[in-house]
Write a protein that holds these residues in place. Sequence first.
Motif, PDB file in Angstrom:
ATOM      1  N   LEU A   9       0.826  -1.217   0.000  1.00 46.00           N
ATOM      2  CA  LEU A   9       0.000   0.000   0.000  1.00 46.00           C
ATOM      3  C   LEU A   9       0.855   1.260   0.000  1.00 46.00           C
ATOM      4  CD1 LEU A   9      -2.954  -0.964   2.342  1.00 46.00           C
ATOM      5  CD2 LEU A   9      -2.796  -1.074  -0.151  1.00 46.00           C
ATOM      6  N   LEU A  10       1.948   1.245   0.744  1.00 47.39           N
ATOM      7  CA  LEU A  10       2.854   2.404   0.738  1.00 47.39           C
ATOM      8  C   LEU A  10       3.457   2.611  -0.648  1.00 47.39           C
ATOM      9  CD1 LEU A  10       4.686   1.885   4.147  1.00 47.39           C
ATOM     10  CD2 LEU A  10       3.000   3.649   3.591  1.00 47.39           C
ATOM     11  N   LEU A  11       3.885   1.525  -1.267  1.00 40.04           N
ATOM     12  CA  LEU A  11       4.421   1.626  -2.623  1.00 40.04           C
ATOM     13  C   LEU A  11       3.355   2.111  -3.596  1.00 40.04           C
ATOM     14  CD1 LEU A  11       6.542  -1.646  -2.772  1.00 40.04           C
ATOM     15  CD2 LEU A  11       7.421   0.686  -2.987  1.00 40.04           C
ATOM     16  N   ARG A  14       2.816   5.826  -3.302  1.00 36.88           N
ATOM     17  CA  ARG A  14       3.933   6.580  -3.883  1.00 36.88           C
ATOM     18  C   ARG A  14       3.904   6.519  -5.408  1.00 36.88           C
ATOM     19  NH1 ARG A  14       6.469  10.732  -4.603  1.00 36.88           N
ATOM     20  NH2 ARG A  14       8.675  10.589  -5.027  1.00 36.88           N
ATOM     21  N   PHE A  15       3.632   5.327  -5.955  1.00 34.47           N
ATOM     22  CA  PHE A  15       3.532   5.191  -7.413  1.00 34.47           C
ATOM     23  C   PHE A  15       2.381   6.041  -7.957  1.00 34.47           C
ATOM     24  CE2 PHE A  15       5.501   0.712  -7.110  1.00 34.47           C
ATOM     25  CZ  PHE A  15       6.780   1.218  -7.266  1.00 34.47           C
ATOM     26  N   ALA A  16       1.276   6.102  -7.216  1.00 30.66           N
ATOM     27  CA  ALA A  16       0.126   6.894  -7.657  1.00 30.66           C
ATOM     28  C   ALA A  16       0.472   8.379  -7.685  1.00 30.66           C
ATOM     29  CB  ALA A  16      -1.074   6.637  -6.748  1.00 30.66           C
ATOM     30  N   GLU A  17       1.175   8.853  -6.668  1.00 31.38           N
ATOM     31  CA  GLU A  17       1.585  10.264  -6.635  1.00 31.38           C
ATOM     32  C   GLU A  17       2.500  10.592  -7.803  1.00 31.38           C
ATOM     33  OE1 GLU A  17       3.475  10.750  -2.853  1.00 31.38           O
ATOM     34  OE2 GLU A  17       1.590  10.633  -1.737  1.00 31.38           O
ATOM     35  N   ARG A  18       3.502   9.744  -8.019  1.00 35.20           N
ATOM     36  CA  ARG A  18       4.453   9.992  -9.106  1.00 35.20           C
ATOM     37  C   ARG A  18       3.780   9.937 -10.468  1.00 35.20           C
ATOM     38  NH1 ARG A  18       9.339   6.106  -7.684  1.00 35.20           N
ATOM     39  NH2 ARG A  18       9.348   5.991  -9.936  1.00 35.20           N
ATOM     40  N   ALA A  19       2.876   8.963 -10.658  1.00 31.11           N
ATOM     41  CA  ALA A  19       2.189   8.838 -11.941  1.00 31.11           C
ATOM     42  C   ALA A  19       1.266  10.029 -12.179  1.00 31.11           C
ATOM     43  CB  ALA A  19       1.401   7.530 -11.997  1.00 31.11           C
ATOM     44  N   ALA A  20       0.556  10.460 -11.153  1.00 25.34           N
ATOM     45  CA  ALA A  20      -0.332  11.616 -11.294  1.00 25.34           C
ATOM     46  C   ALA A  20       0.468  12.846 -11.707  1.00 25.34           C
ATOM     47  CB  ALA A  20      -1.085  11.872  -9.991  1.00 25.34           C
ATOM     48  N   ASP A  21       1.589  13.073 -11.080  1.00 18.44           N
ATOM     49  CA  ASP A  21       2.441  14.212 -11.433  1.00 18.44           C
ATOM     50  C   ASP A  21       2.976  14.074 -12.854  1.00 18.44           C
ATOM     51  OD1 ASP A  21       1.972  15.166  -8.882  1.00 18.44           O
ATOM     52  OD2 ASP A  21       3.952  14.605  -8.112  1.00 18.44           O
ATOM     53  N   GLN A  51       3.676  -1.205  -9.986  1.00 22.66           N
ATOM     54  CA  GLN A  51       3.808   0.128 -10.571  1.00 22.66           C
ATOM     55  C   GLN A  51       2.960   0.246 -11.840  1.00 22.66           C
ATOM     56  OE1 GLN A  51       7.832   1.250 -11.497  1.00 22.66           O
ATOM     57  NE2 GLN A  51       7.250   3.293 -12.138  1.00 22.66           N
ATOM     58  N   ASN A  52       2.994  -0.756 -12.701  1.00 20.11           N
ATOM     59  CA  ASN A  52       2.203  -0.726 -13.932  1.00 20.11           C
ATOM     60  C   ASN A  52       0.707  -0.701 -13.647  1.00 20.11           C
ATOM     61  OD1 ASN A  52       4.501  -0.735 -15.517  1.00 20.11           O
ATOM     62  ND2 ASN A  52       4.514  -2.951 -15.764  1.00 20.11           N
ATOM     63  N   ILE A  53       0.274  -1.483 -12.668  1.00 24.62           N
ATOM     64  CA  ILE A  53      -1.141  -1.522 -12.317  1.00 24.62           C
ATOM     65  C   ILE A  53      -1.593  -0.163 -11.783  1.00 24.62           C
ATOM     66  CG2 ILE A  53      -2.751  -2.489 -10.605  1.00 24.62           C
ATOM     67  CD1 ILE A  53      -1.288  -5.197 -11.060  1.00 24.62           C
ATOM     68  N   ILE A  54      -0.780   0.448 -10.954  1.00 22.15           N
ATOM     69  CA  ILE A  54      -1.138   1.751 -10.385  1.00 22.15           C
ATOM     70  C   ILE A  54      -1.118   2.837 -11.464  1.00 22.15           C
ATOM     71  CG2 ILE A  54      -0.430   3.540  -8.748  1.00 22.15           C
ATOM     72  CD1 ILE A  54      -1.799   1.059  -7.478  1.00 22.15           C
ATOM     73  N   GLU A  55      -0.130   2.824 -12.330  1.00 21.82           N
ATOM     74  CA  GLU A  55      -0.091   3.816 -13.413  1.00 21.82           C
ATOM     75  C   GLU A  55      -1.329   3.705 -14.291  1.00 21.82           C
ATOM     76  OE1 GLU A  55       3.652   3.351 -15.438  1.00 21.82           O
ATOM     77  OE2 GLU A  55       4.741   4.445 -13.875  1.00 21.82           O
ATOM     78  N   HIS A  56      -1.725   2.489 -14.596  1.00 21.36           N
ATOM     79  CA  HIS A  56      -2.943   2.281 -15.396  1.00 21.36           C
ATOM     80  C   HIS A  56      -4.157   2.842 -14.667  1.00 21.36           C
ATOM     81  CE1 HIS A  56      -6.380  -0.055 -16.938  1.00 21.36           C
ATOM     82  NE2 HIS A  56      -5.794   0.182 -18.097  1.00 21.36           N
ATOM     83  N   ALA A  57      -4.239   2.616 -13.370  1.00 21.56           N
ATOM     84  CA  ALA A  57      -5.364   3.137 -12.584  1.00 21.56           C
ATOM     85  C   ALA A  57      -5.383   4.661 -12.588  1.00 21.56           C
ATOM     86  CB  ALA A  57      -5.301   2.599 -11.151  1.00 21.56           C
ATOM     87  N   VAL A  58      -4.220   5.281 -12.502  1.00 20.66           N
ATOM     88  CA  VAL A  58      -4.138   6.749 -12.532  1.00 20.66           C
ATOM     89  C   VAL A  58      -4.626   7.267 -13.885  1.00 20.66           C
ATOM     90  CG1 VAL A  58      -2.525   8.714 -12.569  1.00 20.66           C
ATOM     91  CG2 VAL A  58      -2.328   6.960 -10.795  1.00 20.66           C
TER      92      VAL A  58
END
Length: 124
Positions: A9-11, A14-21, A51-58
């Motif tokens: 969840l912490l990762l 962080r991945f969501a924040e970076r991808a959003a930016d 990371q890929n899953i979170i970037e896709h979600a963003v």
Amino acid sequence: MRDRGEDILLLAERFAERAADRFGRPRKQLNREHAARLRSYHWPGNVRELQNIIEHAVITSRDDWLYPEVSLDSPLKTDPAGASGFDRPIMTADEMRNLQRDNILRALQACHGRIAGEQGAPTC
């Protein structure tokens, strides 16, 4: 990664924040259900899979929440000897390329082929 649910969840945050930016999208959070799904997922891949899953979600998020796509219901396979300890097979390089290709095609379809500009991929 499987044994460290809170780290996942912490990762993910962080991945969501970076991808959003990176994609010029608003920062969003996981709801409880999807956070639980991430913790429960078997994680056959490494941290890049997360990371890929979170970037896709963003990229695909349409409201105030992120909806990472992990399949908890897919049939699990084990190796014949059962010695590896993995519940799912490791993907081949070709399978990974096909998965990435399909993901890109879905993104292009969702954005009607626009990859940049006011209604391009980051804002579709």
